[in-house]
Enzyme design. Structure first.
Site, mmCIF file in Angstrom:
data_model
loop_
_atom_site.group_PDB
_atom_site.id
_atom_site.type_symbol
_atom_site.label_atom_id
_atom_site.label_comp_id
_atom_site.label_asym_id
_atom_site.label_seq_id
_atom_site.Cartn_x
_atom_site.Cartn_y
_atom_site.Cartn_z
ATOM 1 N N LYS A 96 57.436 14.562 72.119
ATOM 2 C CA LYS A 96 56.518 13.521 72.084
ATOM 3 C C LYS A 96 56.018 13.569 73.410
ATOM 4 O O LYS A 96 54.741 12.877 73.715
ATOM 5 C CB LYS A 96 57.175 12.168 71.743
ATOM 6 C CG LYS A 96 57.731 12.266 70.437
ATOM 7 C CD LYS A 96 58.467 10.558 70.511
ATOM 8 C CE LYS A 96 59.540 10.481 69.334
ATOM 9 N NZ LYS A 96 60.220 9.283 69.494
ATOM 10 N N GLY A 97 56.583 13.895 74.606
ATOM 11 C CA GLY A 97 56.146 13.709 75.737
ATOM 12 C C GLY A 97 54.779 14.252 76.258
ATOM 13 O O GLY A 97 53.995 13.399 76.969
ATOM 14 N N GLU A 152 52.463 21.250 78.007
ATOM 15 C CA GLU A 152 53.833 20.432 78.238
ATOM 16 C C GLU A 152 53.618 19.257 79.293
ATOM 17 O O GLU A 152 52.806 19.548 80.356
ATOM 18 C CB GLU A 152 54.837 21.443 78.511
ATOM 19 C CG GLU A 152 55.796 22.011 77.817
ATOM 20 C CD GLU A 152 56.868 20.944 77.321
ATOM 21 O OE1 GLU A 152 56.703 19.649 77.580
ATOM 22 O OE2 GLU A 152 58.066 21.247 76.854
ATOM 23 N N ASP A 153 54.279 18.261 79.082
ATOM 24 C CA ASP A 153 54.288 17.313 80.088
ATOM 25 C C ASP A 153 55.149 17.611 81.395
ATOM 26 O O ASP A 153 54.346 17.276 82.459
ATOM 27 C CB ASP A 153 54.649 15.834 79.466
ATOM 28 C CG ASP A 153 56.353 15.759 78.729
ATOM 29 O OD1 ASP A 153 56.325 17.088 78.362
ATOM 30 O OD2 ASP A 153 56.958 14.858 78.853
ATOM 31 N N ASP A 156 61.579 20.739 83.223
ATOM 32 C CA ASP A 156 62.496 20.322 84.193
ATOM 33 C C ASP A 156 63.530 21.227 84.442
ATOM 34 O O ASP A 156 63.224 22.268 85.742
ATOM 35 C CB ASP A 156 63.293 19.183 83.531
ATOM 36 C CG ASP A 156 64.050 18.082 84.115
ATOM 37 O OD1 ASP A 156 64.723 18.624 85.057
ATOM 38 O OD2 ASP A 156 64.040 17.003 83.860
ATOM 39 N N LYS A 184 59.447 20.065 88.087
ATOM 40 C CA LYS A 184 60.377 19.738 89.193
ATOM 41 C C LYS A 184 61.039 20.879 89.628
ATOM 42 O O LYS A 184 61.898 21.409 89.151
ATOM 43 C CB LYS A 184 61.643 18.858 88.464
ATOM 44 C CG LYS A 184 60.960 17.572 88.381
ATOM 45 C CD LYS A 184 62.156 16.703 87.795
ATOM 46 C CE LYS A 184 61.867 15.313 87.736
ATOM 47 N NZ LYS A 184 62.809 14.464 86.789
ATOM 48 N N PHE A 205 63.674 10.046 89.172
ATOM 49 C CA PHE A 205 63.597 9.600 87.754
ATOM 50 C C PHE A 205 62.072 9.145 87.466
ATOM 51 O O PHE A 205 61.743 7.983 87.709
ATOM 52 C CB PHE A 205 64.593 8.416 87.439
ATOM 53 C CG PHE A 205 64.959 8.561 85.981
ATOM 54 C CD1 PHE A 205 63.904 8.611 85.016
ATOM 55 C CD2 PHE A 205 66.421 8.426 85.656
ATOM 56 C CE1 PHE A 205 64.293 8.427 83.625
ATOM 57 C CE2 PHE A 205 66.484 8.157 84.278
ATOM 58 C CZ PHE A 205 65.534 8.324 83.306
ATOM 59 N N VAL A 206 61.144 10.135 86.860
ATOM 60 C CA VAL A 206 59.951 9.841 86.583
ATOM 61 C C VAL A 206 59.904 9.352 85.180
ATOM 62 O O VAL A 206 60.360 9.720 84.300
ATOM 63 C CB VAL A 206 58.874 10.861 86.881
ATOM 64 C CG1 VAL A 206 58.900 11.067 88.701
ATOM 65 C CG2 VAL A 206 59.267 11.913 86.554
ATOM 66 N N ASP A 212 59.421 9.243 79.083
ATOM 67 C CA ASP A 212 60.000 8.146 78.706
ATOM 68 C C ASP A 212 61.425 7.907 79.210
ATOM 69 O O ASP A 212 62.022 8.738 79.910
ATOM 70 C CB ASP A 212 60.322 8.084 77.057
ATOM 71 C CG ASP A 212 61.271 8.984 76.784
ATOM 72 O OD1 ASP A 212 61.215 10.267 76.950
ATOM 73 O OD2 ASP A 212 62.445 8.452 75.939
ATOM 74 N N ARG A 218 56.324 5.485 77.935
ATOM 75 C CA ARG A 218 55.443 6.625 77.699
ATOM 76 C C ARG A 218 53.833 6.119 77.744
ATOM 77 O O ARG A 218 53.121 6.947 77.944
ATOM 78 C CB ARG A 218 55.571 6.926 76.245
ATOM 79 C CG ARG A 218 57.057 7.640 76.042
ATOM 80 C CD ARG A 218 56.673 8.550 74.682
ATOM 81 N NE ARG A 218 58.266 8.895 74.035
ATOM 82 C CZ ARG A 218 58.883 9.953 74.252
ATOM 83 N NH1 ARG A 218 58.362 10.702 75.431
ATOM 84 N NH2 ARG A 218 60.121 10.108 73.701
HETATM 85 C C1 PRP Z 1 61.277 16.836 77.842
HETATM 86 C C2 PRP Z 1 59.697 17.281 78.002
HETATM 87 C C3 PRP Z 1 60.087 18.943 77.653
HETATM 88 C C4 PRP Z 1 61.578 18.858 78.249
HETATM 89 C C5 PRP Z 1 61.675 19.633 79.670
HETATM 90 O O1 PRP Z 1 61.267 16.822 76.255
HETATM 91 O O2 PRP Z 1 58.789 16.760 77.175
HETATM 92 O O3 PRP Z 1 59.572 19.123 76.553
HETATM 93 O O4 PRP Z 1 62.254 17.686 78.209
HETATM 94 O O5 PRP Z 1 62.953 19.814 80.001
HETATM 95 P P1 PRP Z 1 63.507 20.994 80.187
HETATM 96 O O6 PRP Z 1 62.582 21.901 81.129
HETATM 97 O O7 PRP Z 1 64.926 20.577 80.983
HETATM 98 O O8 PRP Z 1 63.919 21.804 78.899
HETATM 99 P P2 PRP Z 1 62.542 15.542 75.725
HETATM 100 O O9 PRP Z 1 63.544 16.525 75.106
HETATM 101 O O10 PRP Z 1 62.883 14.473 76.702
HETATM 102 O O11 PRP Z 1 61.636 14.763 74.482
HETATM 103 P P3 PRP Z 1 60.285 13.946 74.443
HETATM 104 O O12 PRP Z 1 59.096 14.892 74.755
HETATM 105 O O13 PRP Z 1 60.305 13.606 73.066
HETATM 106 O O14 PRP Z 1 60.418 12.877 75.471
#
Ligand code: PRP
Length: 232
Positions: A96-97, A152-153, A156, A184, A205-206, A212, A218
């Site tokens: 969803k991000g 992608e948002d 990480d 990051k 922690f953003v 979220d 969000r």
């Molecule tokens: C978050 C974000 C990316 C992913 C990045 O999604 O939107 O898709 O984590 O993390 P990574 O690089 O460590 O794989 P999340 O799984 O939290 O779901 P969301 O988008 O629904 O919040």
């Protein structure tokens, strides 16, 4: 606010041509480096959460709404400049991000685009992914021969994106590009060739602008730092 002029030009690698074709590099894009020192802290006289009903929950604003929007315009122009295909790019929003980002990005693109949504879930703890990914919602259509742009948002660890790239590559697209608003660098475990990155940020922690904590925050129009008392 300081530090937002510390952009350095990003070397723009060629698009990943799944069929061997390589897109000519366009206008390029600069990744902006944001440090913890750029954060504007909340204080007794100012609480960035108040306007959105999150009184006392945020520690700081890391990237203001207007800075996000300016960068999204820059990213959209760079993507459009690199578009050499007959059909519009297919934007794949990773739910969803990325939902806030994709809607602003599509509206900032000076060329037509089409939208698709995918939802994936990575197994792992609440704060780190494991790289084992499950598809919760798949694409609604065939992407054969299309230029696909994963929107992608945040990157990480890079594990989600790495898995997604491999998965989509098996479906016969003409090319796959990635547009990530945030990355990051200190958390990256798997290097992924990302053509367009908005901001490199610290490992703090953003939340906000799609990001979220327990499904909250969000809806904020900026990227902020969550107060430590909210998750410790
Ligand atoms: C978050 C974000 C990316 C992913 C990045 O999604 O939107 O898709 O984590 O993390 P990574 O690089 O460590 O794989 P999340 O799984 O939290 O779901 P969301 O988008 O629904 O919040």
């Amino acid at each position: 606010m300081t530090g937002f002029d510390s952009s350095i030009p990003n070397a723009v690698p060629p698009a990943i041509g799944v069929d061997g074709a390589v897109a000519a590099p366009g206008a390029g894009v600069s990744t902006t480096y944001v440090t913890s020192a750029d954060a504007v802290p909340a204080g007794p006289a100012w609480d960035p959460g108040t306007e959105h009903g999150y009184d006392g929950e945020l520690a700081a604003v890391l990237i203001p709404a207007e800075t996000l929007q300016a960068k999204i315009t820059e990213l959209a122009r760079a993507v459009a400049a690199d578009h050499t295909y007959d059909t519009p790019p297919l934007l794949i929003c990773v739910l969803k991000g990325a939902v806030m980002f994709v809607t602003d990005f599509a509206r900032a693109l000076p060329i037509p685009s089409e939208l698709e949504f995918m939802a994936v879930s990575s197994y792992g703890s609440a704060t780190s992914s494991s790289g084992v990914v499950r598809i919760l919602k798949d694409l609604d259509r065939d992407i054969t021969g299309r230029r696909v742009i994963i929107v992608e948002d945040i990157i990480d660890s890079g594990l989600t994106l790495s898995w997604l790239l491999k998965n989509l590559a098996t479906r016969g697209p003409a090319a796959i590009d990635i547009v990530a608003l945030l990355r990051k660098p200190e958390a990256v475990k798997v290097e992924v060739d990302v053509r367009y990155v908005g901001f490199d940020i610290p490992t703090d922690f953003v939340v906000g602008y799609g990001l979220d904590y327990n499904e909250r925050y969000r809806d904020l129009p900026f990227v902020g730092l969550l107060g430590e008392h909210m998750y410790r």
